[in-house]
Write an enzyme that holds these catalytic residues in place. Structure first.
Site, short mmCIF file in Angstrom:
data_model
loop_
_atom_site.label_atom_id
_atom_site.label_comp_id
_atom_site.label_asym_id
_atom_site.label_seq_id
_atom_site.Cartn_x
_atom_site.Cartn_y
_atom_site.Cartn_z
CG ASP A 31 -1.85 4.66 4.23
OD1 ASP A 31 -1.88 5.10 3.07
OD2 ASP A 31 -2.66 5.00 5.10
CB ALA A 75 -5.43 12.53 6.58
CG HIS A 93 -10.07 4.19 3.56
ND1 HIS A 93 -8.88 4.86 3.72
CD2 HIS A 93 -10.87 4.59 4.58
CE1 HIS A 93 -8.95 5.64 4.79
NE2 HIS A 93 -10.16 5.50 5.33
CG HIS A 146 -5.18 1.95 5.98
ND1 HIS A 146 -6.53 1.91 6.21
CD2 HIS A 146 -5.03 2.64 4.84
CE1 HIS A 146 -7.16 2.55 5.24
NE2 HIS A 146 -6.26 3.00 4.39
CG HIS A 174 -0.23 15.06 2.51
ND1 HIS A 174 -1.15 15.32 1.53
CD2 HIS A 174 -0.65 13.91 3.10
CE1 HIS A 174 -2.09 14.39 1.53
NE2 HIS A 174 -1.80 13.51 2.47
CE LYS A 233 -8.00 2.17 -0.77
NZ LYS A 233 -6.85 2.11 0.10
NE ARG A 291 0.27 11.99 -1.79
CZ ARG A 291 -0.72 11.50 -1.08
NH1 ARG A 291 -1.71 10.85 -1.66
NH2 ARG A 291 -0.74 11.63 0.23
CG HIS A 310 -1.88 1.13 1.32
ND1 HIS A 310 -3.19 0.96 1.70
CD2 HIS A 310 -1.75 2.46 1.08
CE1 HIS A 310 -3.81 2.13 1.69
NE2 HIS A 310 -2.96 3.06 1.33
CG HIS A 334 -1.04 7.09 -0.81
ND1 HIS A 334 -2.28 7.20 -1.37
CD2 HIS A 334 -1.21 6.40 0.35
CE1 HIS A 334 -3.18 6.60 -0.60
NE2 HIS A 334 -2.55 6.10 0.45
CG ASN A 372 -5.34 8.56 -2.90
OD1 ASN A 372 -4.27 8.09 -3.29
ND2 ASN A 372 -5.47 9.11 -1.70
CG LEU A 428 -8.09 10.24 7.89
CD1 LEU A 428 -8.84 10.99 6.81
CD2 LEU A 428 -8.97 10.08 9.13
C1 NCD Z 1 -3.86 8.88 2.41
C2 NCD Z 1 -3.41 9.95 1.41
O1 NCD Z 1 -2.87 10.97 1.85
O2 NCD Z 1 -3.59 9.76 0.21
N1 NCD Z 1 -3.93 9.46 3.71
C3 NCD Z 1 -3.87 8.81 4.88
O3 NCD Z 1 -4.01 9.45 5.92
N2 NCD Z 1 -3.67 7.52 4.95
C4 NCD Z 1 -5.16 8.30 1.98
C5 NCD Z 1 -5.51 7.02 2.66
O4 NCD Z 1 -4.90 5.98 2.43
O5 NCD Z 1 -6.44 7.03 3.49
ZN ZN Z 2 -3.46 4.98 1.84
#
Ligand code: NCD
Ligand code: ZN
Length: 346
Positions: free
Chosen positions: A247, A263, A136, A174, A251, A99, A17, A13, A15, A41, A219
């Site tokens: 996860d 988050a 999720h 998660h 950011h 997802k 970006r 898992h 991200h 996402n 989250l």
């Molecule tokens: C994730 C994100 O920033 O894309 N944020 C998070 O708090 N985990 C989205 C997600 O997996 O919930």
């Molecule tokens: Zn995530």
């Protein structure tokens, strides 16, 4: 110096970006991991096979030459997702999994699913062809206390999906609670869960140590200590239903240190060191390899990786870099509140 050799791990898992952030964060994952499931996402989200293929190319362009890494792509499920597009994309290897975000549950999830019954035909098709569903697992009803949203999702939605489609391969992602851990343990064989390093390392007090701590905001939210302990027990137990999904969710600091902060915790850089320390603290280093390199591959019907990595325990605690820079902008790197003596040797 203590030393362990383990099968190269996978992160189920991440991200990544896009654009500048993508270029900066991809090497933080590919340095250590062989494969990752990549979350869809983005803004706008990855909604179909064509977009997933294009995104995969952008990721591949960001992988350093020295790293051997395979991104496994996902599509963001909406009530309008095309069954045939998904089926073809899975059968030809372009898309690995789907997802499910309940609409509004987390960062960039506005186009998510509002009514589970509307997606049942797609899920039935997925169960038939063996395509995994990644969930999720939080309800978004504002009347439900935010700390109870995982538990209520299981009662209101997950249980329904599992009973209707026991053959569907599901990852409850998660997980953060004892409720989720127990549900997965007792659930059917096709249900498994991923756990993040930060939910293993921190409880919700970490959000408010001497003031509000936006860099510990993710989250699903961190939960109380008894939940954290249950997660640690599940992770270190070796139970094949539990595996790593970091996860890692970068950011920019300016978007986290805000009156309405994002988050997500960026943990890719030191996640393996942190996990080795957590397992060591529980006298369970012998099960680390199961959690990070083996259990996920069973759930996803993949082969374990051929290569190995070596981890070493040093006398001095590891010094963490605080930020990953993107030009003049930066992302804060996750650091737990305990010393970490493990690092990766090769
Ligand atoms: C994730 C994100 O920033 O894309 N944020 C998070 O708090 N985990 C989205 C997600 O997996 O919930
Ligand atoms: Zn995530």
């Amino acid at each position: 110096m203590e030393k362990i050799e383990i099968i190269r791990p996978d992160d189920w898992h991440v991200h990544f970006r896009d654009n500048g952030i993508l270029k900066a964060v991809v090497p933080e994952t590919t340095r250590h991991f062989a494969r990752s499931i990549v979350m869809p996402n983005l803004l706008p989200p990855i909604l179909n096979a064509k977009q997933a293929i294009e995104y995969k190319k952008r990721i591949e362009n960001a992988i350093p030459q020295s790293d051997n890494f395979e991104p496994l792509m996902t599509v963001y499920l909406t009530e309008k997702t095309s069954k045939n597009d998904l089926k073809d994309a899975y059968n030809n290897g372009a898309v690995f999994a789907v997802k499910l975000y309940p609409a509004g549950a987390t960062t960039n999830s506005d186009s998510g699913v509002k009514n589970i019954t509307k997606i049942m035909p797609v899920l039935e098709m997925m169960a038939k062809i063996g395509m995994p569903l990644l969930i999720h697992g939080e309800v978004t009803d504002p009347n439900i206390d935010i700390f109870d949203r995982e538990k209520v999702f299981i009662e209101q939605n997950l249980d329904f999906i599992c009973k209707q489609l026991p053959e569907l391969k599901i990852t409850l992602e998660h997980i953060t609670t004892t409720d989720a851990t127990e549900y997965v343990k007792e659930g059917n064989k096709n249900l498994a869960a991923s756990i993040t390093p930060h939910h293993l390392a921190l409880n919700r007090n970490a959000l408010f140590v001497g003031g509000i701590r936006p860099h510990n905001y993710c989250l699903p939210l961190l939960k109380g200590e008894s939940h954290r302990k249950t997660l640690v027990d599940a992770a270190v137990s070796g139970n094949p239903k539990f595996f790593l999904g970091t996860d890692t969710a970068p950011h920019l600091t300016k978007n986290k240190e805000s009156s309405c902060g994002c988050a997500g915790i960026f943990n890719a850089t030191y996640c393996l060191s942190i996990l080795a320390q957590l397992f060591d603290n529980e006298n369970s280093l012998s099960n680390l390899e199961k959690f990070i390199s083996i259990n996920g591959t069973y759930h996803y019907n993949l082969k374990v990786n051929n290569e190995k990595i070596t981890m070493v325990k040093k006398a001095e605690a590891l010094l963490f870099r605080k930020y990953l820079y993107i030009g003049k902008q930066r992302i804060e790197i996750f650091k737990p509140d305990f010393p970490v003596f493990w690092s990766i040797a090769n």
